[in-house]
Design an enzyme around this catalytic site. Structure first.
Site, short mmCIF file in Angstrom:
data_model
loop_
_atom_site.label_atom_id
_atom_site.label_comp_id
_atom_site.label_asym_id
_atom_site.label_seq_id
_atom_site.Cartn_x
_atom_site.Cartn_y
_atom_site.Cartn_z
N HIS A 77 35.05 31.80 -54.90
CA HIS A 77 34.14 30.66 -55.03
C HIS A 77 32.88 30.94 -55.85
CE1 HIS A 77 36.86 29.31 -52.03
NE2 HIS A 77 36.08 28.48 -51.38
N GLU A 124 44.74 23.22 -45.52
CA GLU A 124 43.74 22.17 -45.68
C GLU A 124 44.18 21.18 -46.76
OE1 GLU A 124 39.54 23.78 -44.31
OE2 GLU A 124 39.94 24.35 -46.37
N HIS A 156 45.38 22.50 -51.67
CA HIS A 156 44.16 22.18 -50.95
C HIS A 156 43.61 20.84 -51.46
CE1 HIS A 156 39.87 22.62 -49.93
NE2 HIS A 156 40.21 23.54 -49.05
N GLY A 176 39.27 29.49 -58.24
CA GLY A 176 40.14 29.12 -57.12
C GLY A 176 39.76 27.81 -56.46
N HIS A 177 38.48 27.50 -56.42
CA HIS A 177 38.04 26.21 -55.85
C HIS A 177 37.31 25.42 -56.93
CE1 HIS A 177 36.57 23.07 -53.35
NE2 HIS A 177 36.75 23.69 -52.21
N CYS A 185 30.91 22.57 -45.16
CA CYS A 185 31.05 21.80 -46.40
C CYS A 185 30.96 20.31 -46.15
CB CYS A 185 32.37 22.15 -47.08
SG CYS A 185 33.82 21.96 -46.01
N CYS A 186 31.50 19.84 -45.01
CA CYS A 186 31.56 18.40 -44.79
C CYS A 186 30.18 17.79 -44.50
CB CYS A 186 32.55 18.07 -43.68
SG CYS A 186 34.25 18.50 -44.10
N CYS A 217 35.43 15.99 -46.61
CA CYS A 217 35.19 16.29 -48.03
C CYS A 217 36.30 15.71 -48.92
CB CYS A 217 35.15 17.79 -48.27
SG CYS A 217 33.65 18.59 -47.72
N GLU A 269 40.28 16.10 -44.19
CA GLU A 269 38.92 16.63 -44.25
C GLU A 269 37.97 15.58 -44.83
OE1 GLU A 269 38.65 20.42 -46.22
OE2 GLU A 269 36.47 20.25 -46.44
ZN LIG Z 1 34.52 19.76 -46.01
#
Ligand SMILES: [Zn+2]
Length: 613
Positions: A128, A295, A243, A177-178, A379-380, A313, A311
């Protein structure tokens, strides 16, 4: 690809209504301060002091926790744009000083590696590093816009320049990766005019799907490259994989690069994967990502309710991506999905009190799933912190000579058409509780232009009049009623959208929902909570001769319209509340999908939605 529409930024949209205004007030008073305090007390901000060499204690928390601090700054910036607050600004300035002090000589900035693993930088593409950088960039651009201060923007540019010095054509390979850096670099280009930033975003997208990915995820047998969308070149994407949040940020970045580059060849992939997501992999709530283990996505139509991951997000990601698709194509179908995700999948993520959050948003619960104040991986909450103060972004869009109304909520928009014409458009409405919207049109001077009103996908019947007269003929183009005429200051439009209680059905391949229906009214998906029922929830059915009634209860759950279902004998058999409002009272079971006594014949099938009774 030329983008058809331009965004009307939320700074030009003053929201004032009974649905959103109280939420935005709660956001300012409770949600934002709570997130800021959590970032402080959990060591997220202190990690920057550690990286700056001003605090000898060890790194605290998850390796990507910097991103939460950045997202809260971004949310604070958006809040400051419409609601100046010197005290908040002073606090954020102090945090920015601590961030800037943590940046290394060469521009590198990620506190985990600086403090805990300086020799491991850029060794695992799943760590990340650029994801955090992307959120820093978004925060920096927002804070500059909000305050005119560019200290954080300078930090962001130094970081982006550092990336640019290491990675790119004839330099090192990198598959982040993200995803997140891609859309952020395009934003940085718009903020600075430096073309190298969007070109780096383009290069990063093109790195995918060629076997360059290295790291923990790539080596995991059951996940592999598809987990982070590195299985095929992006232009060849046919279906959503891996994801969910990452996928949404990827597609958003692809749409951005498609526009800024004047055509990167991503159009086909974006359209294909949109169909795949919306028609086979989306819940009725607009949530996505059915599986906890990755996820994210599994197989088409695998949409369980009790174990739905959804999620928060990812629902926000659906809004971000569908907004871009709407601007690209000027088609209301993307705004339909945006609205579905926003009013259901996203809004459920936050308690009515504003200080508790869902990470996971299942469509049924045995009563054990509850919002909490914070998560180790938060994160959310921090995504909600930047999403809510910017919802005005999604209300209007413009072309050269037309304004597009995508969302109905009480507001005044200051709108600049591409041809230079300026107008104010004021909406007065009780949406989402009823479908009547009044518009006051105030062009600077009398002028000929178009106003397009979205006819939501859920809306089967609509009337419109201008200054009390119905147009001779209603033209609907790409999901919008098109009103083209000479407008004068003081003109009024009244839009009446029928908003009956609808029963919706799943595609038959969604096994869990066989013989079940969900209730929707307007943009809101409803659910049953045990506390409102007279019998155990698992004994509730939709009677075959059901008569639905609605009742607005201003004292319940912040003011909601309740759906009640009666059988032929006039007995009340069920009471439904909006899904976003669940788990704000006593704990108990909940379900969105309800068995029908006699299932109706099915009609249109698309994933977990559509198919009206
Ligand atoms: Zn999240």
């Amino acid at each position: 690809m030329i983008q058809i529409l331009k965004n009307v930024p939320f700074t030009s949209v003053q929201i004032k209504d009974s649905f959103w205004s109280p939420r935005l007030e709660t956001f300012r008073m409770t949600t934002l301060p709570a997130c800021l305090t959590q970032c402080e007390t959990t060591g997220r901000i202190q990690n920057f002091d550690r990286a700056a060499g001003q605090d000898p204690t060890p790194f605290e928390g998850l390796f990507f926790n910097d991103s939460d601090v950045y997202k809260v700054i971004e949310g604070a910036a958006y809040s400051l744009m419409n609601h100046p607050d010197p005290e908040l600004e002073r606090k954020i300035d102090a945090v920015i000083d601590r961030i800037a002090a943590a940046q290394e000589e060469d521009g590198y900035l990620m506190t985990y590696f600086t403090v805990a693993a300086p020799d491991k930088k850029w060794t695992d593409m799943e760590k990340h590093e650029m994801y955090c950088g992307g959120h820093l960039i978004e925060a920096a651009v927002a804070y500059k816009q909000a305050t005119g201060k560019d200290k954080l923007l300078q930090v962001a540019c130094r970081l982006a320049d550092h990336y640019d010095s290491l990675f790119g054509p004839s330099k090192r390979h990198w598959v982040e990766g993200h995803e997140e850096i891609e859309l952020a670099l395009v934003k940085l280009y718009y903020a600075t005019g430096e073309e190298r930033y969007w070109k780096l975003a383009h290069w990063l997208l093109e790195e995918r799907g060629h076997g360059h990915g290295r790291g923990m995820i790539w080596d995991k047998e059951d996940w592999g490259p598809s987990y982070c969308q590195d299985d095929v070149p992006v232009r060849d994407i046919h279906k959503v994989t891996g994801h969910a949040v990452r996928a949404m940020y990827l597609y958003s970045g692809m749409a951005d690069v498609e526009v800024v580059s004047g055509g990167a060849g991503y159009e086909g992939a974006l359209r294909r994967v949109w169909d795949n997501v919306v028609h086979r992999n989306m819940y009725v709530t607009g949530g996505i990502g059915s599986s906890r283990s990755n996820e994210g996505f599994t197989g088409d139509y695998d949409l369980p309710n009790d174990t739905a991951y959804c999620e928060t997000c990812a629902a926000i990601g659906m809004v971000l991506w569908n907004h871009r698709m709407n601007l690209l194509y000027g088609d209301a179908k993307y705004a339909d999905v945006l609205e579905r995700s926003m009013y259901n999948g996203v809004l459920a993520g936050l308690s009515l009190s504003g200080d508790k959050f869902f990470y996971v948003n299942p469509l049924s619960s045995d009563g054990s799933h509850h919002r909490v104040p914070w998560f180790d991986c938060s994160c959310c909450p921090t995504n909600i912190a930047r999403f809510l103060p910017s919802i005005g972004n999604y209300v209007y869009a413009v072309s050269d000579n037309e304004v597009y109304v995508n969302l109905y909520l009480g507001n005044t928009g200051s709108i600049h058409l591409g041809n230079g014409l300026i107008l104010r458009l004021q909406q007065t409405t009780q949406y989402p509780w009823n479908g009547r919207v009044e518009f006051a049109v105030q062009p600077e001077q009398e002028a000929e232009f178009g106003i397009r009103l979205r006819v939501p996908g859920w809306c089967g019947s609509v009337q419109v009049n201008v200054n009390g007269e119905a147009p001779e003929q209603i033209r609907i183009e790409q999901g919008y009623i098109r009103l083209w005429r000479r407008w004068a200051p003081g003109d009024r439009i009244v839009l009446e959208m029928d908003m009956p209680v609808e029963r919706v059905y799943s595609h038959p391949l969604v096994m869990m929902n066989e013989g079940k229906t969900a209730l929707q009214r307007g943009p809101l998906v409803y659910c049953l909570e045990q506390t409102d029922q007279e019998v155990p929830l698992n004994a509730v059915q939709v009677p075959s001769d059901v008569r639905f009634a609605i009742r607005h209860d201003s004292g319940l759950l912040g003011g909601i319209t309740v759906i009640e279902g009666y059988d032929g004998a006039g007995q009340r058999r069920l009471t439904a509340v909006p899904y976003y409002a669940w788990d704000n009272r006593e704990a108990g079971p909940m379900t969105v999908w309800i068995p029908e006594e006699q299932p109706k014949s099915l009609r249109v099938y698309t994933g977990q939605i559509v198919g009206r009774s």
